[in-house]
Design an enzyme around this catalytic site. Structure first.
Site, PDB file in Angstrom:
ATOM      1  CD  GLU A 325      31.451  41.885  34.372  1.00  0.00           C
ATOM      2  OE1 GLU A 325      31.461  42.391  35.504  1.00  0.00           O
ATOM      3  OE2 GLU A 325      30.989  40.738  34.148  1.00  0.00           O
ATOM      4  CB  CYS A 326      35.331  39.178  29.535  1.00  0.00           C
ATOM      5  SG  CYS A 326      36.561  37.967  28.983  1.00  0.00           S
TER       6      CYS A 326
END
EC number: 6.3.5.11
Length: 458
Positions: A325-326
């Protein structure tokens, strides 16, 4: 006991006051369970440090009222006080009705509110502000006020007398202006607690100031005046681990909901912590989870750890299941551009990432699962959030697929998110496991499948 710390607007000092309260009350021997309203990672890192217990997020976008109530009750087991830090202004929500606001959390949990007022350049007008908040929604019980950024004793006296005279609410304390109470921040908010131990002195100073300037006995009396909540479901002992799941967890990667890690353990994973800055190779693992954080700030150190970058790239090429994630997406990229300089990343995905001075995506997200994958079922609606200044560039779209169609938010380009490559799912969307319990089960199952394949080969 339970209590909400809220304010008329952001940057009023809620985090400072909440941190100070936790430190001061712990010094009295109380066990505090901290909560943060909304999908935040950074403030909870400070609240976790102060309380010595993992801070939990409360969010009506992710959980319906009955589930949120259960989550709160279960999380408070073993604690004397559940202390909730609000977000933005008390009544700020997603729509005209204020759904998902701090106020909605307060009345869902039948919880009194203490309002933090930033008193800079204001005296009698503070009473008018408090009175407006007091009367805005009869479901919300504002029980007291704490003044922040008070200039001098005369300033405090005028504020205190005005608020108590016109509203009937007690002023529970007043925190003076002082730089010792300021926790440094950067583009996504406060600096995460894990990054710099020297700034922990600000938290200690705030605790001392709260103990000296706030009526803690009155605060606890207010927190005690609440009806009992249902106890919630019994805690379930995690099963014996079936797989070893690596987690990047260090100064560069700190954005993990504790509920996500717990969900993975409940699904049968043994969580193996990896330091992306120091560890030279991957341990014996069956899958990898790389959350968000600030890899750009540590880009030089990440680049210097060549052997780990190569190990991650090799693991992806060999089919290891990876969820990112991210910040995790950024690490899997070929290169990262930050402040005019390019840094080599793992090169596991056919893309580069560049940092922007302005947010590229910020807020709640809704994603439709369009693609086929072992991570999430096609047709599912995934709720999450994003907050990133980076953007993907030089993406080889012929080499990847996308799992999500963006219905709310920005993702990769405003249309899609969730890059699928080999057995990798990497995107900007931060998922909250209690909302989507199938995520943990599927990730652990995918890792278990890889272990079975390895065992069969051996």
């Amino acid at each position: 006991m339970r209590l909400v710390i809220a304010a008329p607007h952001g940057r009023s000092g809620k985090t400072t006051i909440t941190l100070g309260l936790i430190v001061a009350l712990r010094q009295r021997g109380l066990v505090i369970q901290p909560f943060k309203k909304g999908p935040d990672f950074i403030d909870p890192s400070w609240l976790t440090l102060a309380a010595g217990r993992p801070c939990r997020n409360l969010d009506l976008y992710f959980l319906p009222p009955e589930k949120l109530e259960q989550h709160f009750s279960v999380s408070c087991r073993g604690a004397d006080l559940g202390l909730i830090e609000g977000a933005m202004g008390l009544f700020d929500g997603l729509d005209l009705e204020g759904s998902n606001s701090t106020a909605a959390i307060a009345y869902t949990l039948k919880c009194p509110v203490v309002l933090v007022i930033d008193a800079v350049r204001m005296t009698r007008s503070a009473a008018a502000m408090v009175q407006g908040f007091q009367n805005f929604d009869p479901r919300v019980r504002i029980a007291g006020v704490i003044l922040n950024q008070v200039a001098r004793p005369r300033h405090e006296d005028m504020l205190r007398r005005s608020i108590e005279h016109y509203t009937g609410l007690p002023v529970l304390g007043a925190l003076p202006k002082k730089r010792d109470f300021v926790i440094p921040d950067r583009h996504l908010g406060l600096i995460p607690a894990a990054e710099n131990e020297s700034i922990h002195a600000a938290m200690v100073a705030t605790g001392a100031a709260i103990a000296a300037n706030v009526d803690l006995d009155a605060m606890l009396a207010i927190a005690s005046q609440v009806p009992a909540l249902p106890p919630g479901p019994d805690w379930q002992q995690p099963p014996l681990p079936e797989v070893r799941l690596g987690i990047f967890q260090d100064r560069a990667f700190t954005f993990y909901y504790p509920e996500n890690l717990e969900a993975l353990k409940q699904a049968g994973a043994q969580v193996i912590t990896i330091d992306s800055l120091q560890d030279e190779k991957l341990p014996a693992i069956d899958g990898l989870y790389i959350g968000g954080g600030f890899p750009e700030v540590f880009a030089g150190q990440l680049e210097a750890n060549v052997s780990l970058r190569q190990a991650v790239k090799g693991a992806v090429a060999e089919g290891m299941p990876v969820y990112a994630e991210c910040g995790g997406l950024m690490y899997l990229a070929r290169r990262l551009n930050y402040q005019g300089r390019w840094y080599e990343m793992s090169g596991a995905l056919p893309l580069d990432v560049t940092m922007s001075s302005r947010p590229q995506g910020h807020g709640y997200t809704t994603m439709l699962v369009e693609g086929e994958s072992p991570f999430l079922a096609r047709g599912s609606i995934i709720k999450g959030h994003e907050f990133h200044h980076s953007r993907v560039i030089n993406l080889d779209r012929q080499a990847v697929r996308f799992l999500y169609r963006v219905q709310r938010g920005f993702g990769i380009d405003g249309r899609v998110d969730g890059i699928l490559y080999n057995r990798v799912l990497a995107g900007y969307n931060h998922l909250y496991a209690p909302t989507h319990p199938e995520w943990a089960a599927n990730l652990v199952g995918l890792a278990a499948g890889k272990r079975k394949i390895k065992t069969a080969i051996l």
